[in-house]
Design a protein around this motif. Structure first.
Motif, PDB file in Angstrom:
ATOM      1  N   THR A  75      47.346  52.209  22.139  1.00 51.04           N
ATOM      2  CA  THR A  75      46.071  52.096  22.849  1.00 51.04           C
ATOM      3  C   THR A  75      44.950  52.745  22.038  1.00 51.04           C
ATOM      4  O   THR A  75      43.854  52.190  21.906  1.00 51.04           O
ATOM      5  CB  THR A  75      46.173  52.756  24.243  1.00 51.04           C
ATOM      6  N   PHE A 100      50.060  43.745  28.600  1.00 50.28           N
ATOM      7  CA  PHE A 100      49.961  45.049  29.240  1.00 50.28           C
ATOM      8  C   PHE A 100      48.478  45.406  29.347  1.00 50.28           C
ATOM      9  O   PHE A 100      47.680  45.060  28.466  1.00 50.28           O
ATOM     10  CB  PHE A 100      50.714  46.080  28.404  1.00 50.28           C
ATOM     11  N   THR A 103      45.722  46.475  26.490  1.00 46.82           N
ATOM     12  CA  THR A 103      44.996  45.567  25.597  1.00 46.82           C
ATOM     13  C   THR A 103      43.566  45.376  26.108  1.00 46.82           C
ATOM     14  O   THR A 103      42.607  45.446  25.337  1.00 46.82           O
ATOM     15  CB  THR A 103      45.714  44.198  25.523  1.00 46.82           C
ATOM     16  N   GLU A 206      55.580  59.032  22.216  1.00 44.31           N
ATOM     17  CA  GLU A 206      54.281  58.365  22.249  1.00 44.31           C
ATOM     18  C   GLU A 206      53.865  58.227  20.805  1.00 44.31           C
ATOM     19  O   GLU A 206      54.108  59.129  19.997  1.00 44.31           O
ATOM     20  CB  GLU A 206      53.230  59.198  22.989  1.00 44.31           C
TER      21      GLU A 206
HETATM   22  C1  LIG Z   1      53.096  49.200  25.110  1.00 46.08           C
HETATM   23  C2  LIG Z   1      51.930  48.282  24.924  1.00 46.08           C
HETATM   24  C3  LIG Z   1      50.659  48.746  24.586  1.00 46.08           C
HETATM   25  C4  LIG Z   1      50.311  50.197  24.602  1.00 46.08           C
HETATM   26  O1  LIG Z   1      51.061  50.949  23.743  1.00 46.08           O
HETATM   27  P1  LIG Z   1      50.928  52.554  23.821  1.00 46.08           P
HETATM   28  O2  LIG Z   1      51.564  52.994  22.534  1.00 46.08           O
HETATM   29  O3  LIG Z   1      51.700  52.973  25.033  1.00 46.08           O
HETATM   30  O4  LIG Z   1      49.502  52.885  23.911  1.00 46.08           O
HETATM   31  C5  LIG Z   1      49.663  47.835  24.303  1.00 46.08           C
HETATM   32  N1  LIG Z   1      49.899  46.518  24.367  1.00 46.08           N
HETATM   33  C6  LIG Z   1      51.096  46.025  24.713  1.00 46.08           C
HETATM   34  C7  LIG Z   1      51.288  44.547  24.736  1.00 46.08           C
HETATM   35  C8  LIG Z   1      52.154  46.891  25.019  1.00 46.08           C
HETATM   36  O5  LIG Z   1      53.337  46.391  25.388  1.00 46.08           O
END
Ligand SMILES: *Cc1c(COP(=O)(O)O)cnc(C)c1O
Length: 402
Positions: A75, A100, A103, A206
Motif C-alpha cells: 500500500t 483489494f 489499490t 508486513e
Molecule cells: C495484499 C494486497 C495489497 C496490499 O498489500 P499490503 O502489503 O498489505 O499493503 C494491495 N493490492 C492487492 C491486490 C493485495 O492483494
C-alpha cells in the motif's frame, strides 16, 4: 476407504472433515529465516540497514529490474508510486473494482479520484475496453492488478497508455512470480508494487517493494519513504560517526526494517520451490473439482507464468441450493477456512456513497463478488490437508447441488 464426501454436513449435525481448523493463508516460514531474524535481533541493528539493502538487490535481480525499493507495505508502494508518477489531488486514476481495497485507497490517499472499472469474467483481470471507456482529460495513471497471480492484458493497456500519455502502475501484490508473454512482471509498467503481507507468496509479516526502470523515481520513493530525509540518512547512527540529515520535503514513514528483510531474503530464495509446490496443488484442485457446479480458473496463455497466488472457485449458484456465504459457512463448520477475493471495491460503503456506484453498474465484478471463494493454497499444506480441502469442498458442493 469410505467416500467422506457423501457423509452428512457438519452444518447439519454430521462430523466435520477434520478435527482441527485449517486456516486460510498460512505462511510457509522455515528455519533459515527464523535464524536470520535472531541474528538481526542479536546484532543490535533492528531498523533499516544492511539486510534491507541485500533484500532490495536480491529482489531486483530476481525480477530483472534495475531498481527495487523496499517499503513497509505494498500500500505504501502504491501511494508513493502514484505521487512519483505525477498524480496530484483532483486527478483520476483507473483501478479495477475487482481488487483489494488498498489499490483504490492509495489513490484516495493522494487526494485523487479512483475510477473503478470492470474486469473480465473469466480471468478477473481489468478489462482494457472498460479502461478505454473510462479515460478522461484528468486521467493520469492506470493501475492493473495481476489478479490471483494471472498477468493482466498488458499489451492492450500499454497501447492505451501510449495513445493517451498515461503512466502504468502495476499492483503486483499477487504476482511476485508472474510472467507476461515472456516478460517478468516488475519490468513492464512505469512502477510495480509487490506485497509481502502474511498471506502472500513471499512473506515478511508486513512489507512491500517497488520496482522501476527510472532511477529518479526510485531515488524519490526511497527518500519519500523515510521522512523526506536526505539519502542514506538511515546510516546516521553508524560507526562512521554521526551525520546531519536534511529534510527536503515532509515524507512518510514507510521504511522496511532489517527484521522484515531477514524474512524476505530467505523467503525469496525459496520462491520458485514454493511456486512448484503450488503448481502441483493447482493441478490437484483442477482435477478434483472438475465435475462440481463451479467455474474453475481459466487456462493460462502460452508465454505467461501464473504466480498461483490464489486458487479461486466461482460458484455456479444457478445450480446450487446455497449462496456463497452459506457454502463458506458450511466449509467453516467442516473446519476448512476459506477467503473471499474479493467483494468489489464499488460495493463498499465509502466508494458506493462517495462516488455513487450501484452494484450492477460494474456487472462482472458484481457477479464474481457474490460467487467467489478462495481455498487454502499455501505451499505449507500437508498432503492430508489437501485431501481434507478436496473432500470438504466436494462434500459441501455435492450436498448443495440442485
Ligand atoms: C495484499 C494486497 C495489497 C496490499 O498489500 P499490503 O502489503 O498489505 O499493503 C494491495 N493490492 C492487492 C491486490 C493485495 O492483494
Amino acid at each position: 476407504m469410505t467416500d467422506r464426501s457423501r457423509e452428512p454436513l457438519a452444518i447439519d449435525g454430521g462430523s466435520p472433515i477434520r478435527d482441527d481448523y485449517l486456516i486460510f493463508g498460512s505462511p510457509d516460514l522455515r528455519e533459515p529465516e527464523i535464524a536470520e531474524v535472531t541474528d538481526v535481533l542479536r546484532s543490535g541493528w533492528i531498523g533499516t540497514g544492511p539486510r534491507v539493502h541485500r533484500f532490495e538487490s536480491d529482489f531486483a535481480s530476481y525480477v530483472g529490474a534495475p531498481h527495487a525499493v523496499a517499503l513497509g507495505s505494498c500500500t505504501a508502494g502504491l501511494h508513493l508510486s502514484l505521487i512519483a508518477l505525477g498524480v496530484r489531488p483532483g486527478d483520476e486514476v483507473i483501478v479495477p473494482s475487482m481488487t483489494f481495497a488498498a489499490t483504490a485507497n492509495s489513490v484516495c490517499h493522494v487526494g485523487a479520484t479512483p475510477v473503478l472499472v470492470d474486469c473480465d469474467r473469466d480471468t478477473h483481470n481489468i478489462d482494457p475496453e472498460a479502461v478505454r471507456a473510462a479515460i478522461t482529460e484528468r486521467t493520469k495513471v492506470i493501475v492493473p492488478v495481476h489478479f490471483a497471480g494471472r498477468a493482466a492484458e498488458m499489451d492492450a493497456l500499454l497501447a492505451l497508455a501510449k495513445e493517451h500519455d498515461l503512466r502504468i502502475l502495476e499492483d503486483a501484490a499477487h504476482a511476485t512470480e508472474t510472467i507476461y508473454r515472456g516478460r517478468k512482471v516488475g519490468t513492464i509498467g512505469d512502477c510495480t508494487a509487490f506485497s509481502f503481507y502474511v498471506t502472500k507468496n513471499v512473506v515478511t509479516g508486513e512489507g512491500g517493494m517497488v520496482t522501476t526502470e527510472d532511477e529518479e523515481v526510485a531515488a524519490w520513493i526511497k527518500v519519500a519513504g523515510l521522512h523526506g530525509m536526505s539519502k542514506d540518512a538511515w546510516k546516521r547512527y553508524s560507526d562512521d560517526g554521526f551525520r546531519h540529515y536534511q529534510i527536503g520535503f515532509p515524507g512518510f514513514k514507510y521504511n522496511m526494517t532489517d527484521i522484515q528483510a531477514a524474512l524476505g531474503i530467505h523467503q525469496l530464495a525459496r520462491v520458485e520451490e514454493c511456486w512448484k509446490k503450488r503448481e502441483q496443488l493447482w493441478k490437484t484442485y483442477m482435477e478434483a473439482f472438475r465435475d462440481l457446479p463451479v467455474f474453475l480458473p481459466a487456462p493460462v496463455p502460452t508465454g505467461d507464468k501464473h504466480a498461483y497466488h490464489l486458487f479461486i472457485l466461482v460458484l455456479d449458484t444457478d445450480r446450487l441450493r446455497m449462496s456463497r456465504d452459506e457454502v463458506q459457512q458450511a466449509l467453516h463448520r467442516e473446519n476448512i477456512g476459506t477467503g473471499i477475493h474479493y467483494r468489489g471495491v464499488h460495493l463498499h460503503p465509502y466508494y458506493a456513497e462517495r462516488f455513487g456506484y450501484e452494484p450492477e453498474s460494474i456487472p462482472n465484478t458484481h457477479y464474481i463478488s457474490e460467487r467467489t471463494i478462495s481455498l487454502p493454497f499455501s505451499s505449507k499444506l500437508a498432503e492430508s490437508d489437501v485431501r481434507d480441502v478436496v473432500d470438504g469442498v466436494r462434500k459441501v458442493l455435492l450436498a448443495a447441488e440442485k
